[in-house]
Write an enzyme that holds these catalytic residues in place. Structure first.
Site, PDB file in Angstrom:
ATOM      1  N   SER A   1       2.613   3.274  -0.530  1.00 46.75           N
ATOM      2  CA  SER A   1       1.692   2.144  -0.442  1.00 46.75           C
ATOM      3  C   SER A   1       0.303   2.509  -0.968  1.00 46.75           C
ATOM      4  CB  SER A   1       1.616   1.743   1.029  1.00 46.75           C
ATOM      5  OG  SER A   1       0.297   1.551   1.435  1.00 46.75           O
ATOM      6  N   LYS A   2      -0.356   1.487  -1.472  1.00 44.46           N
ATOM      7  CA  LYS A   2      -1.714   1.728  -1.962  1.00 44.46           C
ATOM      8  C   LYS A   2      -2.729   1.267  -0.915  1.00 44.46           C
ATOM      9  CE  LYS A   2      -1.980   2.122  -6.942  1.00 44.46           C
ATOM     10  NZ  LYS A   2      -0.890   2.988  -7.101  1.00 44.46           N
TER      11      LYS A   2
END
Ligand code: GLU
Length: 486
Positions: free
Chosen positions: A260-261
């Protein structure tokens, strides 16, 4: 042999991604192992993506984790250097003229060219390519301009970009982790090197800087593999020797999707804020995709430096398992020297914990925590005037009168003991158990109300640990208070 030099080259996008930390660690280990140099370079040529304060934050995080750069502009105003931490990073936006010079050199030698195309023209070109199922890439229309036309446009001040002229043939990227990767140059676009705002693109700046900074090994994320043929070509055109490449695998979520960013999940500073200790973070992140030896999990930074091998980095993506991080953090927290642990907790919660009760409570609680941010809640029972419902003082096999009697008995017993039984958890345990045995009492009947009277919680450390932490006076006070409640 050439001196080994590595670097990390993050873009200043606000926070330090855990992937950046891993790349930093690999580069750091490799350079340290070879007595080489580790550099930090800020790649901020994409002005729109640059976030203020990122550089200070990056340096702060790396410093906290013990990663210092060996070279860079000196930060001290008077030019003196006292420690490694006095070096700033190289910053690309301060080196704009250098890149432009190389872009012009490439134009002069026919390896790059000016383009004056309007955005609408390029959009239409791409649209047409898509419609006819061609590869979407620059069609070199600018090469139709004569030298005179180009000169006239430049003199008229028309905005331009400079693109590299990708030669025909194939480009082989030699990668220490992935082996040789061959690219057909036809698949490679004529990359913009210099943008209309005068800033270089990443591709030009990275090649110029890695060359001028004598970087011998470029260790970076796998997402840069597709860019690497462009870089290899640029090295050749500029007459520089290409570095050795090692592209490390992506980090993955447990379900094998790309990590995930979202900042909260991946920012190193957030992990530090949650109370992951630096040694655990370094150990955990360094062993994502790399393990020095089969079954061991815990390694000091020096062991990691000694055993690091690029060839041993996995090709497959590395899963970031937070439970494992918690486990590792707990291992490190338990292993800390008690004083060191207390100091770290103090730094973490921002207050001095100088009472003996607090110090002892921390020593007891530390095996139960995965993160330092769990400490404030756990130590509440030692500091506050604990409040609880009298009903919980009663053991399931006893009643309130029995609880009262047991507390009375244990209180009298403790009052008659010297301070020395409070020297250790073991000595208290031996004394209290001796009292129970001599009086033919049941463990549960005595220890349950005793423990609750000391902690006010149904779940808590053992009564012996609590007695040790609280000490004789406070323990007796709490027992009396409990008796008052019954
Ligand atoms: N600026 C690139 C980044 O943000 C650096 C890639 C490289 O190491 O060449 O990750």
């Amino acid at each position: 042999m050439k001196r080994i030099r590595t670097r990390i080259a993050p873009s200043p996008t606000g926070y330090v991604h855990i992937g950046t930390l891993r790349t930093a660690l690999f580069n750091y280990f490799f350079s340290r192992q070879h007595d080489g140099d580790f550099l930090i370079r800020i790649e901020d040529t994409d002005r729109e993506r640059t976030v203020d304060g990122s550089i200070e934050n990056l340096l702060d995080v790396l410093h906290q984790l013990g990663l210092e750069n060996d070279e860079g502009p000196v930060l001290e105003k008077d030019g003196s250097i006292t420690e490694k931490g006095d070096y700033g990073p190289y910053v690309q936006s301060e080196r704009i003229e250098i890149y432009k010079e190389y872009a012009l050199k490439l134009v002069a030698q026919g390896d790059a060219y000016y383009c004056f195309d309007a955005k609408e023209e390029l959009d239409a070109m791409r649209e047409a390519q898509r419609a006819t199922k061609q590869r979407v890439k620059y069609d070199r229309r600018a090469l139709k301009l004569s030298d005179e036309e180009v000169r006239a446009k430049l003199e008229a001040g028309e905005p331009y970009v400079i693109r590299m002229k990708v030669p025909e043939g194939e480009t082989v990227v030699e990668d220490l982790i992935r082996g040789n990767i061959t690219f057909n140059n036809e698949e490679v676009d004529d990359q913009i090197l210099l943008k209309s705002d005068g800033y270089p693109t990443y591709h030009l700046a990275v090649v110029v800087d890695d060359s001028l900074m004598n970087i011998t090994h470029v260790i970076r994320g796998e997402e840069w593999v597709p860019s690497t043929p462009k870089h290899v070509m640029l090295y050749k055109m500029l007459g520089f020797e290409a570095p050795v490449y090692a592209h490390v695998p992506l980090l993955l979520n447990p379900d094998k999707t790309k990590l995930s960013k979202r900042q909260g999940d991946v920012s190193v500073e957030d992990y530090l804020k949650k109370g992951y200790v630096k040694e655990a973070l370094v150990n955990f992140v360094a062993t994502l995709g790399f393990n020095p030896s089969g079954d061991r999990e815990i390694f000091t930074i020096d062991e990691l430096i000694d055993s690091f091998k690029l060839e041993k980095v996995n090709k497959a993506g590395a899963v970031l398992n937070k439970e494992k991080l918690d486990w590792m953090n707990n291992q490190y927290i338990r292993a800390l020297d008690a004083e060191d642990f207390i100091e770290r907790v103090e730094v973490f919660i921002g207050t001095r914990l100088d009472s003996e009760i607090m110090r002892r409570s921390l020593i007891i609680e530390r095996s139960r925590i995965d993160r330092l941010d769990q400490v404030p809640e756990l130590i509440e029972i030692y500091s506050a005037d604990i409040d609880y419902d009298a009903a919980i003082l009663v053991w399931k096999k006893g009643d309130s009168a029995d609880a009262m009697m047991q507390l009375e008995g244990v209180k009298t017993f403790l009052e008659g003991q010297g301070e020395n039984i409070f020297d250790s958890v073991e000595s208290i345990e031996a004394a209290v158990k001796g009292y129970i045995a001599e009086n033919n009492l049941q463990n549960g009947n005595v220890l349950w109300p005793l423990r609750i009277s000391l902690s006010g919680r149904e779940h808590s450390p053992s009564p012996f640990e609590l007695l040790w932490a609280l000490g004789k006076d406070e323990a007796l006070k709490r027992i009396e208070r409990a008796m008052g409640k019954l």
